[in-house]
Design a protein around this motif. Structure first.
Motif, PDB file in Angstrom:
ATOM      1  N   PRO A  72     -35.665 -80.266  25.138  1.00 41.85           N
ATOM      2  CA  PRO A  72     -36.217 -79.645  26.344  1.00 41.85           C
ATOM      3  C   PRO A  72     -36.517 -78.151  26.274  1.00 41.85           C
ATOM      4  O   PRO A  72     -36.890 -77.556  27.282  1.00 41.85           O
ATOM      5  CB  PRO A  72     -35.077 -79.866  27.354  1.00 41.85           C
ATOM      6  N   THR A  93     -42.779 -81.945  33.269  1.00 42.33           N
ATOM      7  CA  THR A  93     -42.511 -80.541  33.578  1.00 42.33           C
ATOM      8  C   THR A  93     -43.718 -79.892  34.245  1.00 42.33           C
ATOM      9  O   THR A  93     -44.872 -80.190  33.888  1.00 42.33           O
ATOM     10  CB  THR A  93     -42.106 -79.765  32.303  1.00 42.33           C
ATOM     11  N   MET A  94     -43.436 -79.009  35.192  1.00 37.97           N
ATOM     12  CA  MET A  94     -44.512 -78.249  35.832  1.00 37.97           C
ATOM     13  C   MET A  94     -45.270 -77.433  34.791  1.00 37.97           C
ATOM     14  O   MET A  94     -46.435 -77.093  34.990  1.00 37.97           O
ATOM     15  CB  MET A  94     -43.934 -77.312  36.896  1.00 37.97           C
ATOM     16  N   GLY A  95     -44.580 -77.109  33.699  1.00 40.75           N
ATOM     17  CA  GLY A  95     -45.197 -76.331  32.636  1.00 40.75           C
ATOM     18  C   GLY A  95     -46.377 -77.029  31.976  1.00 40.75           C
ATOM     19  O   GLY A  95     -47.163 -76.398  31.268  1.00 40.75           O
ATOM     20  N   TYR A 144     -43.130 -77.144  23.123  1.00 39.03           N
ATOM     21  CA  TYR A 144     -42.324 -78.128  23.867  1.00 39.03           C
ATOM     22  C   TYR A 144     -43.122 -78.659  25.057  1.00 39.03           C
ATOM     23  O   TYR A 144     -43.240 -79.867  25.265  1.00 39.03           O
ATOM     24  CB  TYR A 144     -40.993 -77.517  24.349  1.00 39.03           C
ATOM     25  N   HIS A 145     -43.670 -77.727  25.871  1.00 36.77           N
ATOM     26  CA  HIS A 145     -44.403 -78.165  27.058  1.00 36.77           C
ATOM     27  C   HIS A 145     -45.615 -79.015  26.651  1.00 36.77           C
ATOM     28  O   HIS A 145     -46.011 -79.936  27.368  1.00 36.77           O
ATOM     29  CB  HIS A 145     -44.856 -76.958  27.889  1.00 36.77           C
ATOM     30  N   GLY A 150     -39.682 -78.287  37.726  1.00 43.18           N
ATOM     31  CA  GLY A 150     -39.595 -76.878  37.359  1.00 43.18           C
ATOM     32  C   GLY A 150     -38.222 -76.584  36.775  1.00 43.18           C
ATOM     33  O   GLY A 150     -37.387 -77.481  36.654  1.00 43.18           O
ATOM     34  N   VAL A 153     -33.605 -69.789  33.293  1.00 39.92           N
ATOM     35  CA  VAL A 153     -33.523 -68.378  33.689  1.00 39.92           C
ATOM     36  C   VAL A 153     -32.492 -68.088  34.777  1.00 39.92           C
ATOM     37  O   VAL A 153     -31.736 -67.117  34.670  1.00 39.92           O
ATOM     38  CB  VAL A 153     -34.933 -67.824  34.021  1.00 39.92           C
ATOM     39  N   ARG A 176     -29.053 -68.378  33.320  1.00 46.99           N
ATOM     40  CA  ARG A 176     -28.847 -67.259  32.383  1.00 46.99           C
ATOM     41  C   ARG A 176     -28.522 -65.972  33.143  1.00 46.99           C
ATOM     42  O   ARG A 176     -27.568 -65.265  32.815  1.00 46.99           O
ATOM     43  CB  ARG A 176     -30.140 -67.015  31.581  1.00 46.99           C
ATOM     44  N   THR A 213     -32.263 -59.974  31.692  1.00 44.20           N
ATOM     45  CA  THR A 213     -33.359 -59.860  30.722  1.00 44.20           C
ATOM     46  C   THR A 213     -34.680 -60.345  31.323  1.00 44.20           C
ATOM     47  O   THR A 213     -35.077 -61.503  31.135  1.00 44.20           O
ATOM     48  CB  THR A 213     -33.028 -60.702  29.473  1.00 44.20           C
ATOM     49  N   TYR A 244     -38.436 -60.744  31.212  1.00 49.60           N
ATOM     50  CA  TYR A 244     -39.446 -60.690  30.148  1.00 49.60           C
ATOM     51  C   TYR A 244     -40.757 -60.131  30.709  1.00 49.60           C
ATOM     52  O   TYR A 244     -41.318 -60.683  31.674  1.00 49.60           O
ATOM     53  CB  TYR A 244     -39.715 -62.081  29.569  1.00 49.60           C
ATOM     54  N   ARG A 277     -42.507 -64.200  24.755  1.00 50.71           N
ATOM     55  CA  ARG A 277     -43.374 -65.372  24.932  1.00 50.71           C
ATOM     56  C   ARG A 277     -44.812 -64.958  25.207  1.00 50.71           C
ATOM     57  O   ARG A 277     -45.054 -63.847  25.672  1.00 50.71           O
ATOM     58  CB  ARG A 277     -42.892 -66.204  26.131  1.00 50.71           C
ATOM     59  N   GLU A 313     -47.386 -65.697  27.757  1.00 52.23           N
ATOM     60  CA  GLU A 313     -47.545 -66.337  29.060  1.00 52.23           C
ATOM     61  C   GLU A 313     -48.127 -65.315  30.024  1.00 52.23           C
ATOM     62  O   GLU A 313     -47.967 -64.107  29.818  1.00 52.23           O
ATOM     63  CB  GLU A 313     -46.199 -66.848  29.592  1.00 52.23           C
TER      64      GLU A 313
HETATM   65  N1  USQ Z   1     -37.544 -65.679  31.525  1.00 53.71           N
HETATM   66  C1  USQ Z   1     -37.225 -64.321  31.592  1.00 53.71           C
HETATM   67  N2  USQ Z   1     -36.050 -63.922  31.061  1.00 53.71           N
HETATM   68  C2  USQ Z   1     -35.164 -64.786  30.480  1.00 53.71           C
HETATM   69  C3  USQ Z   1     -35.492 -66.156  30.419  1.00 53.71           C
HETATM   70  C4  USQ Z   1     -36.696 -66.573  30.951  1.00 53.71           C
HETATM   71  O1  USQ Z   1     -37.992 -63.502  32.111  1.00 53.71           O
HETATM   72  O2  USQ Z   1     -34.113 -64.342  30.021  1.00 53.71           O
HETATM   73  C5  USQ Z   1     -38.817 -66.153  32.106  1.00 53.71           C
HETATM   74  C6  USQ Z   1     -39.682 -66.906  31.108  1.00 53.71           C
HETATM   75  O3  USQ Z   1     -40.461 -66.021  30.346  1.00 53.71           O
HETATM   76  C7  USQ Z   1     -40.473 -67.819  32.029  1.00 53.71           C
HETATM   77  C8  USQ Z   1     -39.513 -68.110  33.183  1.00 53.71           C
HETATM   78  O4  USQ Z   1     -38.509 -67.099  33.117  1.00 53.71           O
HETATM   79  O5  USQ Z   1     -41.585 -67.154  32.543  1.00 53.71           O
HETATM   80  C9  USQ Z   1     -38.840 -69.464  33.103  1.00 53.71           C
HETATM   81  O6  USQ Z   1     -38.221 -69.572  31.834  1.00 53.71           O
HETATM   82  P1  USQ Z   1     -37.086 -70.646  31.526  1.00 53.71           P
HETATM   83  O7  USQ Z   1     -36.562 -70.371  30.161  1.00 53.71           O
HETATM   84  O8  USQ Z   1     -36.132 -70.740  32.650  1.00 53.71           O
HETATM   85  O9  USQ Z   1     -37.918 -72.006  31.606  1.00 53.71           O
HETATM   86  P2  USQ Z   1     -38.931 -72.708  30.611  1.00 53.71           P
HETATM   87  O10 USQ Z   1     -38.945 -72.135  29.242  1.00 53.71           O
HETATM   88  O11 USQ Z   1     -40.248 -72.773  31.322  1.00 53.71           O
HETATM   89  O12 USQ Z   1     -38.320 -74.157  30.480  1.00 53.71           O
HETATM   90  C10 USQ Z   1     -37.413 -74.720  31.440  1.00 53.71           C
HETATM   91  C11 USQ Z   1     -36.704 -75.895  30.788  1.00 53.71           C
HETATM   92  C12 USQ Z   1     -37.726 -76.960  30.458  1.00 53.71           C
HETATM   93  C13 USQ Z   1     -38.519 -77.321  31.696  1.00 53.71           C
HETATM   94  C14 USQ Z   1     -39.153 -76.086  32.311  1.00 53.71           C
HETATM   95  C15 USQ Z   1     -39.835 -76.339  33.631  1.00 53.71           C
HETATM   96  O13 USQ Z   1     -36.012 -75.473  29.618  1.00 53.71           O
HETATM   97  O14 USQ Z   1     -37.067 -78.094  29.909  1.00 53.71           O
HETATM   98  O15 USQ Z   1     -39.515 -78.234  31.353  1.00 53.71           O
HETATM   99  O16 USQ Z   1     -38.114 -75.127  32.593  1.00 53.71           O
HETATM  100  S1  USQ Z   1     -41.249 -75.324  33.860  1.00 53.71           S
HETATM  101  O17 USQ Z   1     -40.874 -73.936  33.648  1.00 53.71           O
HETATM  102  O18 USQ Z   1     -41.757 -75.528  35.194  1.00 53.71           O
HETATM  103  O19 USQ Z   1     -42.215 -75.712  32.854  1.00 53.71           O
END
Ligand code: USQ
Length: 394
Positions: free
Chosen positions: A113, A157-159, A194-195, A222, A251, A254, A266, A268, A339, A341
């Motif tokens: 994931p 995933t919404m992604g 992954y997405h 999400g 996030v 975290r 953190t 980003y 990343r 994005e």
């Molecule tokens: N982000 C930060 N700082 C951090 C961690 C993340 O700014 O320390 C930002 C990321 O750049 C991103 C957002 O927060 O813009 C969300 O990041 P995330 O790591 O919480 O989520 P993501 O990588 O998108 O993946 C998670 C799950 C994944 C699921 C997805 C749903 O790990 O399995 O599919 O959320 S979605 O985001 O809607 O695609």
């Protein structure tokens, strides 16, 4: 329901197993410990250690009298997948080994994931592709050959949609082109490998649904937050896997851990990245409601499984406010985004379908966030600062 949970050891899989079991459904979980093993291999740290899946099922049985049958196996192996539908399944733990039933509902969570994991290097990219696509393909063929009436609830995933400059519909888009109309899957353009595997899953499942008349509900979820559910609160050993590292931590989880341990949050890039978020308890409600109003034969039903929108900056501000009120000194740090994005974008997804089938949303209030802080604080001594940020680049 006779429920089969693929990926029953994971962050959502294990809470789903207990939730359904408590509500009187028969439950079998399957997992090969891929997630746990990846955490060990990559030394990401976890908030607390976990009993094995067999131990968890035994504790659950002792506490509640409900049985969760356990299969340890790799679902990229087609024979293991098929054994779950042809009566030859081998359980590693069951309270009663004397019977097995063909599942009427499969919850498919058995996927790698993490976006950063999928982009660590070409080996992890391949693992993500092969695991996610082979498991889905093995499931589709097993159902076609052995159990076409079984309903699949898949976590998408919404992604998959990315951040388009138009409203995001629930899965489908009506298109009018040169005077003619048709309905298509909503355009998908993910921002991680992954997405992208989840987009490929959707395409694969849609092919199988329209070709073989299978029944699939795909839930575009999400990022999820939270760690306690009504069932895990019964015993500390029933808690779900909880990551706060850069690879597997999401996030909100975290940031709360970072606040508790005095590590600046953190953010980003510009922090304008907006996503739809959902509490782990609402995930459980959603999957049960989706299962109880199944897709018809030949139908791919899609819901957007989110409850509210936040930008990263909004999350950081909320974590800071709640943390400061609880006596933590919470700082926010803006880091160069590892990343690729959009950091400043339009985001307007529709998310009505699950509310219409009876889900009651829970929102991320200050009280809810404070309760997560308190749970995390119990494990403060386990938090490792070295795993919080490594800067895995796209
Ligand atoms: N982000 C930060 N700082 C951090 C961690 C993340 O700014 O320390 C930002 C990321 O750049 C991103 C957002 O927060 O813009 C969300 O990041 P995330 O790591 O919480 O989520 P993501 O990588 O998108 O993946 C998670 C799950 C994944 C699921 C997805 C749903 O790990 O399995 O599919 O959320 S979605 O985001 O809607 O695609």
């Amino acid at each position: 329901m006779n429920a089969l949970i693929l990926g029953g050891d994971g962050y959502l899989g294990w809470p789903t197993a207990m939730y359904l079991s408590k509500r009187g459904h028969q439950v079998t979980v399957v997992d090969n410990y891929m997630r746990r093993n990846a955490c060990t291999e990559l030394d990401v740290g976890m908030l607390y250690s976990l009993p094995t899946l067999q131990e968890r099922a035994k504790i659950w049985y002792e506490k509640t009298g409900f049985e969760i049958k356990v299969v340890i196996g790799d679902l990229t192996c087609p024979e293991i997948m098929r054994s779950l539908f042809n009566g030859t399944v081998e359980y590693q733990w069951a309270e009663d080994y004397s019977y097995s039933e063909i599942p009427d509902t499969v919850f498919h969570y058995a996927e790698q994931p993490s976006a950063p994991y999928s982009l660590l290097n070409y080996k992890y990219a391949n693992k993500t592709l092969s695991n996610n696509l082979l498991v889905t393909n093995n499931l589709m063929f097993a159902l076609r050959d052995l159990s076409p009436k079984t309903h699949v609830v898949h976590i998408g995933t919404m992604g998959e949609y990315g951040t388009p400059n138009i409203d995001i519909e629930e899965g489908w888009l009506d298109v009018e082109h040169k005077g003619r109309k048709d309905k298509f899957l909503f355009p998908r353009q993910a921002s991680s490998l992954y997405h992208t595997t989840k987009i490929m899953d959707t395409d694969l499942m849609w092919f199988c649904v329209r070709t073989w008349g299978l029944k699939v509900t795909d839930l575009m979820q999400g990022p999820v937050y939270g760690l306690e559910t009504e069932e895990s609160a019964l015993d500390e050993r029933l808690g779900t896997i909880f990551n706060y590292d850069e690879i597997f931590g999401t996030v909100i989880n975290r940031f709360i851990v970072q606040a508790v341990t005095g590590y600046p949050l953190t953010v980003y890039g510009k922090g304008g990245q907006t996503r739809g978020y959902i509490n782990i308890n609402d995930t459980l409600q959603c999957i049960e409601k989706a299962a109880l109003s199944p897709a018809k034969s030949g139908e791919l039903k899609i819901f957007n499984q989110i409850m509210e929108l936040f930008s990263v900056n909004e999350i950081a501000a909320l974590v800071q406010k709640v943390g400061n009120n609880l006596g933590y000194d919470v700082n926010i740090q803006q880091l160069e985004n590892p990343r690729k994005e959009a950091e400043d974008h339009y985001y307007n997804p529709i998310y009505q379908g699950l509310l219409e089938v009876g889900v009651t949303p829970h929102y991320l209030t200050e009280e809810v966030m404070a309760s997560i802080f308190k749970l995390v604080a119990k494990f403060e001594k386990n938090i490792r600062k070295d795993v919080i940020f490594k800067g895995i680049k796209w």
